[in-house]
Design a protein around this motif. Structure first.
Motif, PDB file in Angstrom:
ATOM      1  N   ILE A   1     -11.250  31.144   4.017  1.00 60.81           N
ATOM      2  CA  ILE A   1     -11.314  32.575   3.711  1.00 60.81           C
ATOM      3  C   ILE A   1     -12.736  32.991   3.313  1.00 60.81           C
ATOM      4  CG2 ILE A   1      -8.895  32.685   3.013  1.00 60.81           C
ATOM      5  CD1 ILE A   1      -9.804  32.664   0.094  1.00 60.81           C
ATOM      6  N   GLY A   2     -13.687  32.082   3.468  1.00 64.82           N
ATOM      7  CA  GLY A   2     -15.081  32.409   3.222  1.00 64.82           C
ATOM      8  C   GLY A   2     -15.510  32.385   1.775  1.00 64.82           C
ATOM      9  N   LEU A   3     -14.689  31.846   0.879  1.00 63.88           N
ATOM     10  CA  LEU A   3     -15.042  31.798  -0.539  1.00 63.88           C
ATOM     11  C   LEU A   3     -16.052  30.703  -0.830  1.00 63.88           C
ATOM     12  CD1 LEU A   3     -14.564  32.764  -3.468  1.00 63.88           C
ATOM     13  CD2 LEU A   3     -12.679  31.113  -3.609  1.00 63.88           C
ATOM     14  N   ALA A   4     -15.964  29.589  -0.100  1.00 62.85           N
ATOM     15  CA  ALA A   4     -16.833  28.449  -0.374  1.00 62.85           C
ATOM     16  C   ALA A   4     -17.026  27.615   0.884  1.00 62.85           C
ATOM     17  CB  ALA A   4     -16.247  27.591  -1.489  1.00 62.85           C
ATOM     18  N   GLU A   5     -18.127  26.852   0.900  1.00 64.87           N
ATOM     19  CA  GLU A   5     -18.385  25.946   2.028  1.00 64.87           C
ATOM     20  C   GLU A   5     -17.757  24.572   1.808  1.00 64.87           C
ATOM     21  OE1 GLU A   5     -21.112  29.173   2.079  1.00 64.87           O
ATOM     22  OE2 GLU A   5     -21.090  27.600   0.548  1.00 64.87           O
ATOM     23  N   ALA A   6     -17.350  24.294   0.568  1.00 59.24           N
ATOM     24  CA  ALA A   6     -16.751  22.999   0.240  1.00 59.24           C
ATOM     25  C   ALA A   6     -15.783  23.182  -0.923  1.00 59.24           C
ATOM     26  CB  ALA A   6     -17.823  21.977  -0.123  1.00 59.24           C
ATOM     27  N   ILE A   7     -14.938  22.184  -1.143  1.00 64.78           N
ATOM     28  CA  ILE A   7     -14.013  22.218  -2.275  1.00 64.78           C
ATOM     29  C   ILE A   7     -14.101  20.896  -3.028  1.00 64.78           C
ATOM     30  CG2 ILE A   7     -12.417  23.719  -0.996  1.00 64.78           C
ATOM     31  CD1 ILE A   7     -10.473  21.200  -1.006  1.00 64.78           C
ATOM     32  N   CYS A   8     -13.636  20.917  -4.266  1.00 62.58           N
ATOM     33  CA  CYS A   8     -13.509  19.699  -5.068  1.00 62.58           C
ATOM     34  C   CYS A   8     -12.116  19.737  -5.673  1.00 62.58           C
ATOM     35  CB  CYS A   8     -14.585  19.660  -6.146  1.00 62.58           C
ATOM     36  SG  CYS A   8     -14.539  18.174  -7.178  1.00 62.58           S
ATOM     37  N   ASP A   9     -11.252  18.828  -5.233  1.00 63.99           N
ATOM     38  CA  ASP A   9      -9.862  18.896  -5.675  1.00 63.99           C
ATOM     39  C   ASP A   9      -9.252  17.503  -5.747  1.00 63.99           C
ATOM     40  OD1 ASP A   9      -7.671  20.325  -6.553  1.00 63.99           O
ATOM     41  OD2 ASP A   9      -6.870  20.723  -4.560  1.00 63.99           O
ATOM     42  N   ILE A  10      -8.072  17.445  -6.362  1.00 57.95           N
ATOM     43  CA  ILE A  10      -7.343  16.186  -6.506  1.00 57.95           C
ATOM     44  C   ILE A  10      -6.785  15.741  -5.145  1.00 57.95           C
ATOM     45  CG2 ILE A  10      -5.251  15.144  -7.474  1.00 57.95           C
ATOM     46  CD1 ILE A  10      -7.534  15.300  -9.427  1.00 57.95           C
ATOM     47  N   VAL A  11      -6.952  14.458  -4.844  1.00 59.82           N
ATOM     48  CA  VAL A  11      -6.483  13.879  -3.583  1.00 59.82           C
ATOM     49  C   VAL A  11      -5.640  12.651  -3.887  1.00 59.82           C
ATOM     50  CG1 VAL A  11      -7.164  12.841  -1.387  1.00 59.82           C
ATOM     51  CG2 VAL A  11      -8.548  14.684  -2.372  1.00 59.82           C
ATOM     52  N   SER A  12      -4.463  12.577  -3.260  1.00 62.60           N
ATOM     53  CA  SER A  12      -3.644  11.368  -3.356  1.00 62.60           C
ATOM     54  C   SER A  12      -3.640  10.659  -2.009  1.00 62.60           C
ATOM     55  CB  SER A  12      -2.223  11.718  -3.794  1.00 62.60           C
ATOM     56  OG  SER A  12      -2.219  12.196  -5.123  1.00 62.60           O
ATOM     57  N   SER A  13      -2.906  11.207  -1.053  1.00 61.35           N
ATOM     58  CA  SER A  13      -2.864  10.616   0.288  1.00 61.35           C
ATOM     59  C   SER A  13      -3.894  11.231   1.222  1.00 61.35           C
ATOM     60  CB  SER A  13      -1.468  10.798   0.892  1.00 61.35           C
ATOM     61  OG  SER A  13      -1.204  12.179   1.107  1.00 61.35           O
ATOM     62  N   GLY A  14      -4.332  12.443   0.937  1.00 66.04           N
ATOM     63  CA  GLY A  14      -5.283  13.130   1.814  1.00 66.04           C
ATOM     64  C   GLY A  14      -4.627  14.012   2.855  1.00 66.04           C
ATOM     65  N   SER A  15      -3.286  14.022   2.894  1.00 63.56           N
ATOM     66  CA  SER A  15      -2.579  14.794   3.919  1.00 63.56           C
ATOM     67  C   SER A  15      -2.789  16.301   3.761  1.00 63.56           C
ATOM     68  CB  SER A  15      -1.084  14.470   3.881  1.00 63.56           C
ATOM     69  OG  SER A  15      -0.533  14.768   2.610  1.00 63.56           O
ATOM     70  N   THR A  16      -2.904  16.772   2.517  1.00 62.54           N
ATOM     71  CA  THR A  16      -3.118  18.207   2.298  1.00 62.54           C
ATOM     72  C   THR A  16      -4.472  18.641   2.832  1.00 62.54           C
ATOM     73  OG1 THR A  16      -1.751  18.128   0.302  1.00 62.54           O
ATOM     74  CG2 THR A  16      -3.184  20.031   0.565  1.00 62.54           C
ATOM     75  N   LEU A  17      -5.485  17.804   2.649  1.00 62.93           N
ATOM     76  CA  LEU A  17      -6.804  18.123   3.200  1.00 62.93           C
ATOM     77  C   LEU A  17      -6.745  18.216   4.716  1.00 62.93           C
ATOM     78  CD1 LEU A  17      -9.217  15.842   1.102  1.00 62.93           C
ATOM     79  CD2 LEU A  17      -8.740  18.274   0.795  1.00 62.93           C
ATOM     80  N   ILE A  18      -6.112  17.236   5.329  1.00 63.97           N
ATOM     81  CA  ILE A  18      -6.033  17.200   6.792  1.00 63.97           C
ATOM     82  C   ILE A  18      -5.317  18.431   7.325  1.00 63.97           C
ATOM     83  CG2 ILE A  18      -5.033  15.952   8.748  1.00 63.97           C
ATOM     84  CD1 ILE A  18      -5.497  13.362   7.153  1.00 63.97           C
ATOM     85  N   SER A  19      -4.214  18.807   6.684  1.00 62.71           N
ATOM     86  CA  SER A  19      -3.437  19.957   7.154  1.00 62.71           C
ATOM     87  C   SER A  19      -4.197  21.269   7.016  1.00 62.71           C
ATOM     88  CB  SER A  19      -2.101  20.036   6.413  1.00 62.71           C
ATOM     89  OG  SER A  19      -2.314  20.267   5.024  1.00 62.71           O
ATOM     90  N   ASN A  20      -5.245  21.264   6.173  1.00 63.69           N
ATOM     91  CA  ASN A  20      -6.059  22.470   5.996  1.00 63.69           C
ATOM     92  C   ASN A  20      -7.420  22.353   6.686  1.00 63.69           C
ATOM     93  OD1 ASN A  20      -4.780  24.552   3.936  1.00 63.69           O
ATOM     94  ND2 ASN A  20      -4.212  22.502   3.241  1.00 63.69           N
TER      95      ASN A  20
END
Length: 283
Positions: A147-166
């Motif tokens: 949505i153009g708010l940021a070029e990167a994120i810093c968030d909690i990761v367990s399996s990484g599936s949420t990152l991939i889906s986004n």
């Protein structure tokens, strides 16, 4: 009665409640209740937001709590830690869109990063000498780049599936976390004694989770050599079998050494190896 605060929902909540149950503590839980009492141990459970737990414990509203190490450090209350619990392991990571080029943390110089953990992120950026704009948001951090708010994120990761889906990929590990038990520093003597009893049960459960009970048959002339491979808690138990010339050995093996020891036992002549999980282990 000792009052413990745990996360009201999610994986950490489930893991925390499972630990309490494995400690032999009974209670009735419901998604509609914000607190409950044990029926067989002097423990009251409060169900709270995870980022509220360190403050509630520090202020004495709750006596102890189970919280993610990432939340504790983000809130600057590491001194409350009593013990690392070894479950709900995850990591706080930096991620960028999959299509973006990335070679090192220096690529984030001057960029916008969205996160719910600004303090941990700032510490990491400072460590690497990178200056970036941190946008603190709560929830749905993964949507920030799209949505153009940021070029990167810093968030909690367990399996990484949420990152991939986004459409994101993990590029830097900022902080490794697990569940920790925290406690108010001003507990009275009675509550300290209850906490010690609780910790005694927790340690018994933890030791059992890291160990296997094994039973094996060994020719009598190999008992001494096999026993050297099986120290157990103090020493293996040796019992004669009905078949002459054979004995049964009983011992406990650490999970980390399990497969290596099993291979050595077979080479030493052990047969009929039986492996059994341990529910509790008290030393």
């Amino acid at each position: 009665m000792l009052r413990i605060a745990i996360q009201k929902s999610g994986r950490l909540s489930d893991d925390s409640l499972n630990l309490i149950r494995e400690c032999g503590i009974s209670f009735i839980s419901s998604s509609l209740k914000l607190k409950t009492e044990s029926t067989n141990f002097p423990l009251e459970i409060l169900f709270l937001r995870d980022d509220d737990i360190p403050g509630y414990v520090a202020d004495g509203v709750a006596d102890i709590g189970i919280v993610g190490e990432n939340v504790l450090v983000e809130e600057g209350k590491e001194e409350l830690t009593v013990e690392k619990l070894g479950f709900s392991k995850c990591r706080l990571s930096l991620a960028v869109p999959k299509a973006d080029e990335y070679s090192s943390i220096a690529d984030l110089e001057g960029k916008n990063i969205a996160t719910s953990y600004p303090n941990l992120l700032q510490t990491y950026l400072d460590k690497h000498g990178v200056k970036a704009q941190i946008h603190t948001i709560s929830g749905s951090v993964e949507i920030a780049p799209s949505i153009g708010l940021a070029e990167a994120i810093c968030d909690i990761v367990s399996s990484g599936s949420t990152l991939i889906s986004n459409g994101l990929r993990e590029v830097e590990r900022v902080f490794s976390s697990q569940a920790v038990l925290i406690a108010n520093s001003n507990l009275n003597e009675e509550k300290k004694q209850i906490l010690e009893k609780l910790l005694f049960r927790v340690h018994a459960v933890q030791r059992a989770q890291r160990a296997k009970y094994i039973v094996l048959n060994v020719p009598n002339d190999q008992v001494e050599s096999v026993s050297q491979l099986l120290p157990g808690i103090k020493a293996p138990t040796v019992m004669p079998l009905a078949e002459e010339g054979w004995s049964s050995l009983h011992s406990v093996v650490n999970e980390d050494d399990f497969w290596e020891i099993i291979e050595k036992l077979k080479e030493a002549g052990a047969q009929g190896i039986l492996v059994v999980p341990i529910e509790k282990m008290i030393v």
